[in-house]
Design a protein around this motif. Structure first.
Motif, mmCIF file in Angstrom:
data_model
loop_
_atom_site.group_PDB
_atom_site.id
_atom_site.type_symbol
_atom_site.label_atom_id
_atom_site.label_comp_id
_atom_site.label_asym_id
_atom_site.label_seq_id
_atom_site.Cartn_x
_atom_site.Cartn_y
_atom_site.Cartn_z
ATOM 1 N N GLN A 115 32.106 92.746 -16.689
ATOM 2 C CA GLN A 115 32.168 93.525 -17.926
ATOM 3 C C GLN A 115 31.145 94.659 -17.923
ATOM 4 O OE1 GLN A 115 31.685 90.091 -20.512
ATOM 5 N NE2 GLN A 115 33.755 90.369 -21.335
ATOM 6 N N LYS A 116 29.948 94.377 -17.412
ATOM 7 C CA LYS A 116 28.912 95.411 -17.368
ATOM 8 C C LYS A 116 29.314 96.564 -16.458
ATOM 9 C CE LYS A 116 25.318 92.819 -16.368
ATOM 10 N NZ LYS A 116 23.901 92.448 -16.065
ATOM 11 N N ARG A 117 30.035 96.247 -15.395
ATOM 12 C CA ARG A 117 30.413 97.298 -14.446
ATOM 13 C C ARG A 117 31.621 98.090 -14.917
ATOM 14 N NH1 ARG A 117 29.201 95.125 -8.336
ATOM 15 N NH2 ARG A 117 27.510 93.669 -8.861
ATOM 16 N N HIS A 137 30.449 88.296 -17.124
ATOM 17 C CA HIS A 137 29.586 89.262 -17.799
ATOM 18 C C HIS A 137 29.223 90.412 -16.864
ATOM 19 C CE1 HIS A 137 28.107 86.140 -20.975
ATOM 20 N NE2 HIS A 137 29.268 86.678 -21.294
ATOM 21 N N GLU A 138 28.995 90.103 -15.591
ATOM 22 C CA GLU A 138 28.661 91.148 -14.639
ATOM 23 C C GLU A 138 29.833 92.104 -14.444
ATOM 24 O OE1 GLU A 138 26.510 93.499 -12.194
ATOM 25 O OE2 GLU A 138 25.756 91.826 -13.418
ATOM 26 N N PRO A 159 32.480 98.841 -18.551
ATOM 27 C CA PRO A 159 32.309 98.774 -20.005
ATOM 28 C C PRO A 159 33.542 99.292 -20.748
ATOM 29 C CG PRO A 159 30.990 100.544 -19.054
ATOM 30 C CD PRO A 159 31.491 99.732 -17.912
#
Length: 219
Positions: free
Chosen positions: A154-156, A151-152, A158
């Motif tokens: 993916q956040k970095r 998830h981290e 997008p």
């Protein structure tokens, strides 16, 4: 990293063997370690060493396990320069592979290693490569099989599609939880290859490879 980029049978796995032997006087097999790994939930080798000792009838304080494991793994110095078992690691990717993967879409790492352990090995084998980001166990509240590290990433990045490559059922379950396609690594000489392959299939791996150098044909 482990089992995908680095060969760790003589580093992390051997550290588990020697840590258990230190506290119990018993010499366990690498196959026994793999049996625990295939059950899932044993991505942390400190916790695994403690559990195996307990299952052998020896209760050991967790902090004592960590201290002994780290002495073996990192050697005389905490920076890994003391000829500990980490020095036995070898690098799987053939020359040029990771550079090509970086050029076609970028490469990142989500590992159960502590950052200092990851950095020791990356400085040794791949100082020129730009993994973006590198997510280690000390960067997340929940380690694998939780999806927090993915998830981290993916956040970095997008909107970018991810593919996660790993060699344990915890890797596969982390990918499943993050809804990220998974590629499993199951080496031909793996002691529990059939069991591991079955577990990867249950987690809907999109491919199962013998090593990372086969990945371009799959992509």
């Amino acid at each position: 990293m482990d089992g995908v980029l680095t060969e760790v049978s003589e580093s992390y796995r051997e550290a588990v063997v020697q840590t258990v032997a230190h506290f119990t006087g018993r010499t366990i097999t690498r196959d026994l370690i793999q049996q625990y790994k295939n059950r899932g939930g044993w991505n942390n080798d400190w916790a695994l060493s403690k559990q195996i000792a307990s299952d052998l009838g020896f209760e050991v304080a967790y902090d004592d396990v960590i201290a002994q494991f780290n002495r073996l793994f990192l050697g005389a110095h905490a920076d890994g320069e003391g000829a500990g078992l980490i020095a036995r690691e070898t690098w799987f990717p053939e020359s040029g592979l990771l550079g090509r993967l970086h050029a076609r879409g970028g490469i990142a790492i989500f590992t159960g290693r502590l950052r200092k352990e990851a950095e020791i090995t990356l400085r040794r084998f791949a100082p020129e490569l730009a993994f973006d980001p590198i997510i280690c166990s000390d960067d997340v509240v929940r380690g694998k099989p939780a999806p927090d590290g993915l998830h981290e990433i993916q956040k970095r990045h997008p909107g970018r599609a991810l593919i996660f490559v790993g060699d344990t059922v915890d890797d596969a379950r982390s990918a499943s939880a993050a809804q990220v396609p998974f590629i499993g690594i199951a080496a031909e000489n793996h002691s529990r290859r059939d069991d591991l392959t079955r577990l990867f299939q249950q987690e809907r791996a999109i491919a199962i490879l013998e090593n990372i150098n086969e990945i371009e044909s799959v992509l």
